[in-house]
Enzyme design. Structure first.
Site, PDB file in Angstrom:
ATOM      1  CG  HIS A   1       0.416   6.185  -0.514  1.00 53.03           C
ATOM      2  ND1 HIS A   1      -0.713   6.667  -1.141  1.00 53.03           N
ATOM      3  CD2 HIS A   1      -0.010   5.555   0.610  1.00 53.03           C
ATOM      4  CE1 HIS A   1      -1.783   6.332  -0.426  1.00 53.03           C
ATOM      5  NE2 HIS A   1      -1.384   5.652   0.622  1.00 53.03           N
TER       6      HIS A   1
ATOM      7  CG  HIS B   1      -1.797   1.173   1.355  1.00 55.46           C
ATOM      8  ND1 HIS B   1      -3.081   1.199   0.853  1.00 55.46           N
ATOM      9  CD2 HIS B   1      -1.591   2.398   1.909  1.00 55.46           C
ATOM     10  CE1 HIS B   1      -3.617   2.382   1.096  1.00 55.46           C
ATOM     11  NE2 HIS B   1      -2.737   3.128   1.732  1.00 55.46           N
ATOM     12  CD  GLU B   2       2.049   3.640   3.708  1.00 56.36           C
ATOM     13  OE1 GLU B   2       2.487   4.711   3.221  1.00 56.36           O
ATOM     14  OE2 GLU B   2       0.968   3.576   4.324  1.00 56.36           O
TER      15      GLU B   2
END
Length: 354
Positions: free
Chosen positions: A22, A18-19
């Protein structure tokens, strides 16, 4: 114990992915990233890149992408807060997109080597099935929806019918290129004799197999992932309507325990790995959807404020004071942490009571 360790690592990987979403989006759009970390807690290893510190941290649970000006004012023109709204939007949703993509890829891995998939096209009926004929169902009919809910994969047929609690249903079918709606069908479980001569409770229909071509492989994988999205929606609906309660919620502790149980209850190691991958795919999509909910402290909450701020700016030519958004996110974070404590307590009690 092995499966518990594997579950912890898998959970951590999904958060790290998920990170990573980003991070990749921020880099692609020219936003300064001060640190990208795998894991949480004290640093174990770190390397200074051209402008970003890449670090490995002690706890194998998650990670973070620290962008310049993400939570504070910054004069750096490359700071997150100084970017155009469309760039910030892409960066905020990139984490959820990566989780969804991970879910699709995991499903595709599971389906490698499959010879065929069970589709949603009727191929025949069990003896005594009451809804046969031109005015009802016919072999070759493709069932595309039940009570307006789309059928993405064959398992949706059983899932959606099980939620009707025996009430008559409306089927939407495609026959000879035309879409028909069959109303008021009582498709509850009944006792039938299947094609193998076994008596049991079935819905009375047989479905045709579809050859596992590359296109069907991709379609079926995407269909499963989209179906996972619907399962999250149905779960949230059940929670708000009272069909499910707080006791049915589970958090990281319960999820890790469930993954461990899935592994331990499997017949062999191969099946255990397959089951864990399938559950991880569901969890990846679940994280994607939940993170995009318009709730404070989540990416979805930040997207919501971004859209509101853009609308207010377009009308008044003035931006909202970011400190108010900060207050809302802080309050939301406190509430979210409180909910996590309650859910964790319920998980521990449930595990201890087994």
């Amino acid at each position: 114990m092995l499966y518990i360790i594997l579950a912890i690592l898998m959970f951590g990987i999904l958060i790290a992915v998920h990170e990573l979403g980003h991070f990749l989006a921020a880099k692609a759009l020219g936003v300064r990233v001060n640190e990208f970390a795998i894991g949480m807690g004290p640093q174990l290893l770190s390397r200074q890149g051209k402008e970003t510190v890449y670090s490995l941290r002690m706890l194998p649970a998650g990670g973070f992408c620290a962008m310049e000006g993400e939570d504070e004012d910054s004069n750096d023109p490359r700071a997150f807060g100084n970017q155009k709204a469309w760039k910030r939007f892409i960066i905020l949703v990139a984490g959820a997109f990566m989780n969804f993509l991970t879910g699709v890829i995991l499903i595709m891995v599971l389906l490698v080597g499959a010879q065929a998939f069970v589709g949603n096209t009727v191929s025949g009926f069990m003896d005594g099935f009451p809804y046969q004929g031109e005015e009802y169902l016919m072999p070759g009919d493709q069932i595309i929806a039940i009570n307006g809910e789309r059928i993405y994969v064959r398992s949706d047929f059983n899932l959606l019918l099980s939620r009707t609690e025996g009430a008559p249903v409306d089927l939407t079918v495609r026959r000879d290129g035309k879409t028909l709606t069959l109303t008021g069908l009582d498709l509850s479980l009944r006792e039938y004799v299947d094609e193998n001569g076994q008596t049991g409770y079935y819905y009375g229909l047989y479905f045709a197999l579809e050859k596992a071509t590359p296109l069907n492989w991709i379609k079926y994988s995407l269909g499963n992932a989209i179906d996972f999205v619907r399962l999250v929606r149905l779960s949230l609906t059940d929670l708000f309507t009272g069909r499910a309660g707080m006791k049915d919620l589970t958090g990281p502790i319960g999820i890790i325990d469930t993954i461990g149980q899935v592994g331990e209850q499997s017949v062999n190691v191969t099946e255990a790995i397959q089951n864990i991958i399938y559950f991880s795919a569901f969890l990846a999509v679940n994280l994607a959807v939940m993170n995009l909910l318009p709730l404070p402290a989540l990416d979805g909450g930040r997207v919501f404020f971004l859209l509101v701020n853009s609308a207010v700016t377009a009308v008044t030519r003035r931006k909202l004071d970011p400190k108010y958004e900060g207050y809302v996110h802080m309050a939301g974070l406190v509430l979210l942490l409180g909910l996590m404590v309650v859910v964790a307590f319920n998980d521990i009690v449930r595990i201890a009571a087994r």
